[in-house]
Design a protein around this motif. Sequence first.
Motif, mmCIF file in Angstrom:
data_model
loop_
_atom_site.group_PDB
_atom_site.id
_atom_site.type_symbol
_atom_site.label_atom_id
_atom_site.label_comp_id
_atom_site.label_asym_id
_atom_site.label_seq_id
_atom_site.Cartn_x
_atom_site.Cartn_y
_atom_site.Cartn_z
ATOM 1 N N LYS A 231 2.748 6.705 -6.748
ATOM 2 C CA LYS A 231 1.750 7.467 -7.483
ATOM 3 C C LYS A 231 1.895 8.969 -7.183
ATOM 4 C CE LYS A 231 -3.177 7.892 -8.366
ATOM 5 N NZ LYS A 231 -3.070 9.343 -8.148
ATOM 6 N N ASN A 232 2.053 9.288 -5.893
ATOM 7 C CA ASN A 232 2.220 10.701 -5.523
ATOM 8 C C ASN A 232 3.425 11.321 -6.210
ATOM 9 O OD1 ASN A 232 -0.022 11.047 -3.963
ATOM 10 N ND2 ASN A 232 1.003 10.616 -2.022
ATOM 11 N N SER B 6 0.826 -1.208 0.000
ATOM 12 C CA SER B 6 0.000 0.000 0.000
ATOM 13 C C SER B 6 0.863 1.262 0.000
ATOM 14 C CB SER B 6 -0.921 -0.013 1.233
ATOM 15 O OG SER B 6 -1.254 1.291 1.614
ATOM 16 N N MET B 7 1.896 1.260 0.854
ATOM 17 C CA MET B 7 2.753 2.447 0.952
ATOM 18 C C MET B 7 3.529 2.670 -0.336
ATOM 19 S SD MET B 7 4.176 2.415 4.853
ATOM 20 C CE MET B 7 4.712 0.736 4.771
ATOM 21 N N MET C 56 1.191 4.055 -3.020
ATOM 22 C CA MET C 56 0.795 5.437 -2.760
ATOM 23 C C MET C 56 1.952 6.408 -2.994
ATOM 24 S SD MET C 56 -1.276 6.811 0.561
ATOM 25 C CE MET C 56 -1.983 5.282 1.077
ATOM 26 N N THR C 57 3.124 6.050 -2.460
ATOM 27 C CA THR C 57 4.276 6.929 -2.644
ATOM 28 C C THR C 57 4.620 7.068 -4.118
ATOM 29 O OG1 THR C 57 5.127 6.064 -0.565
ATOM 30 C CG2 THR C 57 6.631 7.387 -1.867
#
Lengths: 159, 182
Positions: B37-38, B30-31, B34-35
Amino acid sequence: MFTVFLYLAALGGLCYSYTKDHQKTKKSLLIAKKAFLNIFPEFSAILILIAIVLTLTPPSLIQALVGGQSGATGMLITAIFGSVTLMPGFIAFPLAKSLLDVGAGVQQIVVFISTLMMVGFITAPLEIRYFGKRYTLLRNSLAFLYSFLAAVIVGRLIL
Amino acid sequence: MNSIKRYRLTFLFLFVAFGLGFWNPEFGRSMATMTGKNFRDMLGVLPPIFILLGLLEVWVPREMIIRHLGEKSGTRGIALSILLGAAAAGPLYVAFPVAVVMLKKGARFANIVIFLFSWSTLKIPLLLFEATALGWRFTIARAAVNLPAIILMGFLVDRLIPNEEKEELRQRQLAAEAAQAM
């Protein structure tokens, strides 16, 4: 789409600037580079931190605290958070986006962004030194109250 | 050396993220997503924003605009104050010294407040960034509501502060300048 537009605008601006004044254009690129390198350390750290925090926080908790149904209480929470923290836009917007993604309410996020930008609890002493107590208190409390109004209107406009 | 030091937090958070990832691969995935993509979203869009920011900084002549913000500047003064704030870069506390220059040069008090609000909410680089993260609808709606509001608040603050106090502030800043010059 939007990104393409940005690149075109930047490229167009650079070309136009270059035909007008080489030196100024060079200087503007230096400023751009410096500003970018200036934020990058904090920027990269915060993106990782956001991922860690949001992974560990169950979305249900965020929804309960500042979700679309949290109403005035949720707005008050984000207002206080926005007023007392000091963070630049390049950190605040990705954070706001991530919070919205996991179910924070639009109005609550607007209050957060507005207070963050317009209300400065930490910078108040500095503002007092420049402009006096009465002015600082007035400007900040007006901005605090206005943030709620803005949230309600913006919420109506985009929901 | 100094520059590596500034990445301390980045390394710390990376370390924490990897630890958590080993402990719970689900979290790790998950991390990482998310990282990743950001970073992709933001790095894709930052270069042109910063180039525009540099151009604004170089081409908008602050001193010249400030001279046109006096008591009788009217609508033009308001428009220029908003423009001056919107074309800026940097956090609000960088705007205070600029506002002091406005005060010393005899700018109308409402214009100074409008400038500070414009700097904090209508900065062009900031709006571009906001639109990238939160979308155009969100950004335009917020700016459209903010624009009339900051003008109103500017006049409200101007009204609510007695004239003597404004004059005193101006004199104090001028005195500070004189003291510095000596």
